[in-house]
Design an enzyme around this catalytic site. Structure first.
Site, PDB file in Angstrom:
ATOM      1  N   HIS A   1       0.848  -1.200   0.000  1.00  0.00           N
ATOM      2  CA  HIS A   1       0.000   0.000   0.000  1.00  0.00           C
ATOM      3  C   HIS A   1       0.882   1.248   0.000  1.00  0.00           C
ATOM      4  O   HIS A   1       1.704   1.439   0.896  1.00  0.00           O
ATOM      5  CB  HIS A   1      -0.934   0.005   1.212  1.00  0.00           C
ATOM      6  N   ALA A   2       0.667   2.085  -0.996  1.00  0.00           N
ATOM      7  CA  ALA A   2       1.612   3.167  -1.292  1.00  0.00           C
ATOM      8  C   ALA A   2       1.826   4.154  -0.142  1.00  0.00           C
ATOM      9  O   ALA A   2       2.948   4.548   0.139  1.00  0.00           O
ATOM     10  CB  ALA A   2       1.129   3.916  -2.535  1.00  0.00           C
TER      11      ALA A   2
ATOM     12  N   ARG B   1      -3.237   4.839  -2.153  1.00  0.00           N
ATOM     13  CA  ARG B   1      -3.097   3.505  -1.558  1.00  0.00           C
ATOM     14  C   ARG B   1      -2.836   2.393  -2.598  1.00  0.00           C
ATOM     15  O   ARG B   1      -2.038   1.499  -2.381  1.00  0.00           O
ATOM     16  CB  ARG B   1      -4.401   3.206  -0.808  1.00  0.00           C
TER      17      ARG B   1
ATOM     18  N   HIS C   1       2.295  -3.609   6.823  1.00  0.00           N
ATOM     19  CA  HIS C   1       1.365  -2.513   6.541  1.00  0.00           C
ATOM     20  C   HIS C   1       1.385  -1.525   7.699  1.00  0.00           C
ATOM     21  O   HIS C   1       2.083  -1.716   8.683  1.00  0.00           O
ATOM     22  CB  HIS C   1      -0.057  -3.067   6.367  1.00  0.00           C
ATOM     23  N   SER C   2       0.598  -0.463   7.578  1.00  0.00           N
ATOM     24  CA  SER C   2       0.375   0.432   8.704  1.00  0.00           C
ATOM     25  C   SER C   2      -1.033   0.996   8.547  1.00  0.00           C
ATOM     26  O   SER C   2      -1.577   0.981   7.452  1.00  0.00           O
ATOM     27  CB  SER C   2       1.415   1.562   8.740  1.00  0.00           C
TER      28      SER C   2
ATOM     29  N   GLU D   1       0.404  -4.734  11.061  1.00  0.00           N
ATOM     30  CA  GLU D   1       0.142  -3.295  10.995  1.00  0.00           C
ATOM     31  C   GLU D   1       1.147  -2.624  11.929  1.00  0.00           C
ATOM     32  O   GLU D   1       1.118  -2.827  13.138  1.00  0.00           O
ATOM     33  CB  GLU D   1      -1.290  -2.972  11.453  1.00  0.00           C
TER      34      GLU D   1
HETATM   35 ZN    ZN Z   1      -1.980  -1.615   4.071  1.00  0.00          ZN
END
Ligand code: ZN
Length: 440
Positions: free
Chosen positions: A211-212, A262, A330-331, A405
């Site tokens: 995810h950008a 994203r 991810h975050s 995350e």
């Molecule tokens: Zn993500």
């Protein structure tokens, strides 16, 4: 999660001087962030699928929604019709970013005045991943290209495919049984034989940057590469595969045009909207809890594996074959999630994944006291399919599969200050070390 934005918001659209902000923030003018409380997830998920809200956190009981000015009235009415309460947490997203940018600048200046050793990344060289600022795509590529020169036997860097816009997706392989030899010569070879006799080689796959806008994800992935290269006690007995940047087009776009982007940058025929959510495009019960609308942040694509980025990752993972641990970075939210995401039914090895997840969280907590909650992806309330983790579990049959995350809990969200890169990387490293030692 205590307010993403516990800061007081008094600014209005008119007061914002967007000139002081880089251009990748400008199209966020007038966007607001609302928080809706627990429950009625089908309403929120419906709005997300329609493409009128951007759900900023997917795994918690409270939802933060980014809403563009043209959709605010519609969303307000719909929430009201469903008797759902909401709070406006950010009245003007541009002002929020402006504050964050000035705080970042101040912290950067004070770090410089502390005359800390400055890290260097020139226009054509980057010997180490930066820890005091986020790296551009070019800087990441310089770092990766220098890795094989400096560690010819230990590290292999190869392109596993191209993005929609033709950029390479790089895979870093840190080879088992090479670290001690590189660092200690003959003596290392002897130690290596001893070590390998006592431990079984495990294989790890770490995916970053899908995810950008989640900039901390590639930053942590790069930290992990550096850690594995420098700590033979971990790399000697493990085959390590890391893709630090899985969505290079999207990442580039967050630097040039839209900081909150994203998805990838696929052109969708007959739509004015671009991009497929690469974490809804994998082929395992594809199409559950994702969107068929190209304007949605969770657009699943025209078919499973329609995108070159997910195809490249899939093919490279299949080529490696037996992977013991798959970790997708991810975050934000500080949550370690295990499959399934598409159903509330338990996945195979659920008890083992939970137990080892707790061991990871224990290691990650030690250095800075950060807590990572270990939970099921679907959480029994929010189903979504097409993510890396469900595919790795369902099709690749890896035993330990997680979506992690990263920082933070919500205060800064995607705009995590760069002075947290090192700490975030270190605590994940501690968690992985604890995990691998327990596994061995
Ligand atoms: Zn993500």
């Amino acid at each position: 999660m205590l307010a993403w934005f516990s800061v007081l918001w008094v600014a209005t659209v008119g007061l914002v001087n967007s000139k002081e902000l880089p251009s990748n923030y400008h199209q966020l003018r007038g966007h607001q962030v609302w928080q809706v409380s627990d429950g009625m997830d089908d309403v929120v998920q419906g709005l997300e699928a329609e493409g009128v809200v951007d759900v900023l956190d997917h795994s918690r009981s409270r939802r933060s929604l980014r809403i563009a000015p043209q959709h605010q009235e519609y969303v307000h009415n719909l929430l009201k019709d469903n008797n759902m309460d909401y709070k406006i947490h950010i009245e003007e997203l541009l002002s929020f970013f402006q504050e964050e940018e000035s705080a970042e600048e101040e912290s950067r200046l004070s770090r410089r005045s502390e005359s800390r050793e400055q890290q260097i990344c020139t226009a054509d060289s980057c010997p180490q991943p930066l820890t005091d600022e986020y790296m551009t795509l070019d800087q990441m590529e310089w770092y990766l290209s220098e890795l094989t020169d400096s560690h010819p036997d230990l590290v292999d860097v190869s392109s596993i495919g191209k993005s929609v816009e033709g950029r390479d997706i790089w895979l870093v392989h840190i080879k088992a049984g090479k670290c001690r030899e590189e660092k200690e010569g003959k003596r290392g070879r002897r130690a290596k034989r001893m070590a390998r006799r006592s431990m079984e080689t495990k294989t790890l796959w770490i995916e970053g940057g899908l995810h950008a806008r989640e900039w901390i994800s590639p930053a942590v992935a790069l930290r992990l590469i550096d850690n594995f290269i420098n700590d033979c006690s971990m790399s000697e007995t493990n085959e390590v595969y890391i893709v630090p940047m899985s969505n290079p087009d999207g990442y580039k776009y967050t630097w040039t045009t839209d900081r909150m982007w994203r998805k990838n940058r696929a052109v969708i025929s007959n739509s004015e909207c671009k991009g497929v959510d690469l974490n809804r495009n994998w082929d395992y019960h594809w199409g559950v809890g994702a969107s068929k609308s190209p304007c949605s942040e969770v657009y699943q694509g025209l078919s499973a594996f329609s995108e070159p980025e997910t195809q490249a990752l899939r093919d490279a993972m299949k080529k490696v074959g037996d992977i013991d641990l798959v970790l997708s970075l991810h975050s934000y939210g500080q949550v370690l999630m295990y499959p399934w995401g598409w159903t509330a039914d338990p996945a195979p090895d659920t008890e083992a994944m939970k137990k080892m997840g707790d061991i990871f969280a224990g290691g990650a907590r030690e250095r800075h006291g950060s807590t990572y909650e270990v939970v099921n992806s679907a959480g029994g309330f929010y189903y979504a399919s097409g993510a890396t983790d469900d595919w790795a579990k369902g099709k690749l049959n890896s035993k330990y599969v997680y979506t992690l995350e990263l920082r933070d809990g919500g205060k800064h969200g995607f705009k995590l200050p760069s002075d947290q890169i090192l700490d975030a990387g270190n605590e994940v490293w501690d968690g992985i070390k604890r995990f691998l030692n327990a596994l061995n």
